[in-house]
Write an enzyme that holds these catalytic residues in place. Structure first.
Site, short mmCIF file in Angstrom:
data_model
loop_
_atom_site.label_atom_id
_atom_site.label_comp_id
_atom_site.label_asym_id
_atom_site.label_seq_id
_atom_site.Cartn_x
_atom_site.Cartn_y
_atom_site.Cartn_z
N GLY A 7 0.83 -1.21 0.00
CA GLY A 7 0.00 0.00 0.00
C GLY A 7 0.85 1.25 0.00
O GLY A 7 1.18 1.78 1.06
N ALA A 10 0.02 7.66 0.95
CA ALA A 10 0.86 8.67 1.60
C ALA A 10 1.71 8.06 2.73
O ALA A 10 2.94 8.21 2.73
CB ALA A 10 -0.03 9.79 2.14
N LYS A 181 -7.15 6.65 18.36
CA LYS A 181 -7.02 7.04 16.94
C LYS A 181 -8.35 6.86 16.21
O LYS A 181 -8.72 7.67 15.36
CB LYS A 181 -5.90 6.20 16.30
CG LYS A 181 -5.71 6.40 14.80
CD LYS A 181 -4.66 7.43 14.47
CE LYS A 181 -4.71 7.85 13.03
NZ LYS A 181 -3.62 7.58 12.21
N ASN A 185 -10.31 9.73 14.20
CA ASN A 185 -10.75 9.56 12.82
C ASN A 185 -12.28 9.66 12.69
O ASN A 185 -12.78 10.21 11.71
CB ASN A 185 -10.29 8.21 12.24
CG ASN A 185 -8.81 8.19 11.92
OD1 ASN A 185 -8.11 7.23 12.21
ND2 ASN A 185 -8.30 9.25 11.31
N ASN A 189 -12.63 12.92 10.44
CA ASN A 189 -12.75 12.55 9.03
C ASN A 189 -14.13 12.83 8.43
O ASN A 189 -14.21 13.54 7.43
CB ASN A 189 -12.32 11.09 8.82
CG ASN A 189 -10.83 10.89 9.08
OD1 ASN A 189 -10.21 11.71 9.73
ND2 ASN A 189 -10.27 9.82 8.59
N SER A 249 -7.93 12.33 5.32
CA SER A 249 -7.97 11.31 4.26
C SER A 249 -9.40 11.15 3.72
O SER A 249 -9.58 10.93 2.52
CB SER A 249 -7.43 9.98 4.78
OG SER A 249 -8.08 9.64 5.99
N GLU A 261 -13.10 5.13 4.14
CA GLU A 261 -12.84 4.11 5.17
C GLU A 261 -13.94 4.11 6.24
O GLU A 261 -13.76 3.53 7.30
CB GLU A 261 -11.47 4.37 5.80
CG GLU A 261 -10.33 4.30 4.78
CD GLU A 261 -8.96 4.48 5.40
OE1 GLU A 261 -8.16 3.53 5.36
OE2 GLU A 261 -8.68 5.57 5.94
O1 PAF Z 1 -7.16 10.13 8.32
C1 PAF Z 1 -6.52 11.19 8.50
O2 PAF Z 1 -6.51 12.10 7.71
C2 PAF Z 1 -5.65 11.32 9.75
O3 PAF Z 1 -5.65 10.08 10.42
C3 PAF Z 1 -6.07 12.45 10.71
C4 PAF Z 1 -5.53 12.19 12.08
C5 PAF Z 1 -7.57 12.63 10.79
C6 PAF Z 1 -5.41 13.75 10.31
O4 PAF Z 1 -5.80 14.25 9.09
#
Ligand code: PAF
Length: 299
Positions: A7, A10, A181, A185, A189, A249, A261
């Protein structure tokens, strides 16, 4: 050590380039053989050096030249990408899962039961501007934790990653870090994707961030994670502030009309909440909105 990266988005491209820069042997992996090999990649480091490198794509499913397989695909690609390796991958190869979201570990542990398996969480920032360029946009910590007995022996990985990335260490609370985390997210996100704004926009949406943290805190308590709603709120806001100029992301996936995701982030939260008979109506609403956006271009 010999590394294979599965993968080259980035984060995958960043780890590949930083490991190669310190002299590690690094290849990329593509079971579908759809990528031209070698791949030319330029890394822009945190101190703005441009480092040009070439990576060969390994296609042998046994990965004979690999000590560590670093899995940095999108979370929904993890199982399809690892499936061709089942029953073939050398059992001495350590698998490090370093993707956003949760919900893949049971499958990986059962299909690769003899391999050392490690879960990782990184806050390193990376931006892949083109197929041939990755930028290290922010220093971050990388924490790893063993998911099975075999992985407890895999310690040489840590000093190597630490040299390559500026920080890497074992965590005996990897589950707590993964959940933290996941909440970061699950808040940043979908909100930034729906607002179509960089992460810093959340500094002016603090009450919604707070409500999402309050809603999810009882679920973390049920999962044995010691994090109050206030601690989650502080953590999420700190990430939004530190990455204020970055696009998440999921914002990028929606903006480029790609699959997101969400199923392994908010979807995972909702599934766990259901198991504990908890309701997460605000997260559910975000989930539905992202699915609606996603379905408009994936069908
Ligand atoms: O998915 C993402 O973009 C990153 O994990 C985060 C922490 C939200 C920062 O942009």
């Amino acid at each position: 050590m010999r590394w294979t990266i599965l993968g080259a988005g980035a984060i995958g491209a960043l780890f590949a380039s930083q490991l190669k820069r310190i002299g590690e042997q690094v290849t990329l992996f593509d079971a579908r053989k759809s990528q031209p090999s070698p791949l030319k990649l330029t890394l822009t480091t945190l101190d703005q050096q441009a480092i040009e490198q070439e990576f060969v794509y390994e296609t042998d499913l046994t990965l004979p030249e690999t000590d560590v397989l670093l899995v940095t695909t999108k979370v929904w690609q993890v199982i399809p990408a690892l499936t061709p390796l089942t029953g073939k991958l050398s059992t001495t190869c350590t698998i490090v899962l370093l993707h956003n979201g949760m919900g893949t570990t049971d499958w990986v542990l059962s299909r690769f039961s003899e391999n050392p398996i490690i879960a990782g969480v990184t806050s390193a920032g990376a931006l892949k501007t083109t197929k041939h360029h990755v930028q290290h946009t922010g220093f971050g910590e990388t924490w790893l934790g063993p998911l099975n007995e075999q992985a407890k022996q895999s310690t040489p990985i840590i000093p190597t990653l630490n040299t390559a990335m500026g920080h890497a260490d074992w965590s005996d609370q990897i589950k707590e870090r993964q959940w933290q985390k996941l909440v970061i997210n699950a808040v940043i996100n979908p909100l930034t994707a729906l607002l179509n704004e960089p992460n810093g926009t959340l500094l002016s949406h603090q009450s919604q961030v707070r409500q999402l943290c309050e809603e999810v805190a009882p679920l973390l308590a049920k999962e044995g994670i010691d994090q109050t709603a206030e601690q989650l709120f502080t953590t999420v806001m700190a990430v939004a502030e530190r990455t204020a100029k970055n696009y998440s992301s999921m914002q990028q996936d929606i903006a480029h009309q790609r699959k997101t995701e969400i199923d392994f982030i908010t979807g995972y939260l909702l599934q766990k909440a259901n198991e504990h008979q908890l309701a997460l109506p605000q997260h559910h609403e975000l989930y539905l909105k992202i699915k609606e956006r996603e379905q408009a271009f994936t069908h």
